[in-house]
Write an enzyme that holds these catalytic residues in place. Structure first.
Site, PDB file in Angstrom:
ATOM      1  CG  HIS A  60     -83.579  56.421 -30.608  1.00 19.05           C
ATOM      2  ND1 HIS A  60     -84.771  56.263 -31.276  1.00 19.05           N
ATOM      3  CD2 HIS A  60     -82.669  55.689 -31.306  1.00 19.05           C
ATOM      4  CE1 HIS A  60     -84.599  55.466 -32.315  1.00 19.05           C
ATOM      5  NE2 HIS A  60     -83.329  55.093 -32.354  1.00 19.05           N
TER       6      HIS A  60
ATOM      7  CG  ASP B 250     -88.229  62.246 -23.643  1.00 17.05           C
ATOM      8  OD1 ASP B 250     -87.391  61.441 -24.089  1.00 17.05           O
ATOM      9  OD2 ASP B 250     -89.295  61.896 -23.111  1.00 17.05           O
TER      10      ASP B 250
END
Ligand code: F6P
Length: 473
Positions: free
Chosen positions: A164, A371
């Site tokens: 992720h 991110d």
């Protein structure tokens, strides 16, 4: 396989599982994202209970509860290794490295051993959920070595892994102690999924360069056989979020927020308190905005929700202090007796309330330094009122920027540039806001979380079949 071509028994594994319902506070994007996958796929979702247990557990203890057509099984992790695993190797070596912050790596060899112990413990625990036609789907950096541990226990089912977070360039990964051993272990997975092409290429760069392995069309050949590396950008259930946003307009928190605005425009930021999220830069950009565009003081304020996270780690404690000090300083300089420029909240909200808060804000500010995807960006878009949508200001270093390219993209290191962009967002006419929002919403609708999970599982099955054809299992 069932009629949709999925394995009969899908076992999803992550460190954190969603304990909450949509109207209870949630921690972390991963847990919230996986909830609908498990609810509707009949999968078993295995993760940490958040508690630890003393002593060596031969038969790991699991609490199992139903979740839609699936179930959640939570385990107490071994007390002796939990700190070294979670605060140690996972979050003080891997997390900083994965976010290209080698300067924050603080880790001991004992932490690495604890990380491996917890991976091995989880592998033993998973055996109990194994049935004919099982596929394992491991999530995130807490369990890089879990596939290898399962193989050591004789498991020959398909095992996939999805990361992720971002994956950094090789020089950064080389700063992680035991990186070669760990990366070699990762190749026990049949399929490794990444959020972006860049992450996938960085990983393959390491595998080809540092490990000297052969790569052909994204398939790595190693001592474990073949591992396919592929990009699967995670999606959200945009329709569900839109429904939450419309419904929660009357929620007390949402209506109180709306009433408190007095015609003032609102920007919203929602993050875990993490150094990757760029909170100091974002608040500095608002400081610059109110200094450079004094006409916007009182005209636009920021609601920053920053849920404390990993507080036992020094870098996070320091960040909490830095952000709190900066907010106090900015509010002290720009505030008025009847105007607080930044409303700063250190707590979590449920998905339903968040959706209502997003819809109340004319600007969503999602400006991480780095991110993997950032689901807040997608949720902000999905929560907007189609007749009067807000503007998303998005960091070009969030994975979401690849898809949401009609957001106002910013460089979070450029404070002046961010301040200018927020001013542009505040003044954007309705036609342009609608045009940008329509394009983003179309992408979100076309690529949902259900699609993401179906794509991954289908590919995992395919990898295993191909593997069997090359070398009979
Ligand atoms: O990779 C991202 C992620 O798994 C998010 O889902 C979550 O925000 C975070 O990392 C995990 O946080 P925590 O340490 O609170 O479980």
């Amino acid at each position: 396989m069932n009629r949709r071509g999925r394995p009969v028994n899908l076992v999803v594994v992550s460190n954190r599982v969603a304990r909450g319902k949509p109207n209870e506070p949630m921690t972390g994007g991963l847990a919230a994202a996986l909830l609908p996958v498990v609810e509707h796929s009949g999968a078993i979702w295995v993760g940490s209970s958040g508690r630890v247990r003393d002593g060596h557990q031969k038969e790991p203890f699991a609490e199992i509860e139903a979740l839609g057509t699936g179930a959640i099984a939570t385990l107490d992790l071994p007390a002796a290794h939990y700190g070294g695993y979670y605060e140690g190797f996972a979050n003080s070596a891997l997390w900083p490295a994965l976010h290209s912050r080698s300067d924050l790596i603080r880790v001991s060899q004992d932490d690495y051993l604890s990380y491996r112990e917890v991976n091995a413990f989880m592998a033993r625990a998973l055996l109990r959920f194994r049935k004919p036609k099982t596929a394992f789907w491991v999530q995130d950096y807490h369990f890089l070595a879990l596939g290898a541990e399962l193989r050591d226990l004789g498991v020959d089912d398909p095992i996939g892994f999805f990361l992720h977070t971002p994956w950094p360039v090789t020089a950064v990964m080389q700063g992680v102690p035991n990186h070669r051993e760990l990366l070699t272990a990762m190749l026990a997975y049949d399929l490794i999924g990444f959020q972006t092409q860049e992450d996938c290429e960085n990983f393959l760069g390491y595998v080809g360069g540092e490990l000297g392995l052969t790569i052909e069309d994204g398939i790595v050949s190693s001592q474990h056989g073949r591992t396919r590396c592929q990009v699967f950008p995670i999606g959200i259930d945009a329709e569900k979020f839109a429904v939450y946003a419309a419904k929660s307009a009357s929620h007390p928190d949402v209506s109180r927020l709306r009433r408190s605005l007095n015609g003032e425009r609102l920007a919203i930021g929602v993050d875990r308190l993490d150094y990757s999220k760029g909170l100091v830069n974002r608040i500095s950009a608002f400081d610059r905005l109110w200094t450079s565009y004094p006409q916007l003081a009182r005209g636009i304020s920021l609601l920053q929700i920053a849920n404390p996270s990993r507080g036992a780690i020094e870098a996070y404690g320091n960040l909490q202090n830095d952000v709190a000090r900066l907010v106090t300083d900015v509010n002290g300089r720009h505030g008025e007796v009847d105007w607080t420029p930044i409303r700063y909240l250190n707590k979590g909200f449920s998905q339903t309330v968040l959706a209502g808060l997003y819809r109340t804000a004319q600007i969503g500010v999602v400006t991480p330094l780095h991110d993997g995807m950032n689901l807040v960006a997608k949720e902000y878009v999905a929560a907007q009122n189609p007749a009067d949508p807000g503007v998303l200001v998005l960091s070009k270093f969030a994975g979401a920027a690849n898809e949401l390219d009609t957001a106002l993209l910013v460089n979070p290191h450029d404070i002046d540039g961010m301040a200018r962009t927020i001013a542009v967002a505040a003044a954007m006419p309705l036609t342009e806001r609608k045009m940008r929002w329509d394009a983003m919403m179309k992408k979100l609708r076309g690529h949902t979380i259900q699609q993401w999970s179906a794509d991954f599982v289908t590919e995992l099955e395919k990898c295993r079949t191909e593997k069997a054809a090359v070398a009979p299992l």
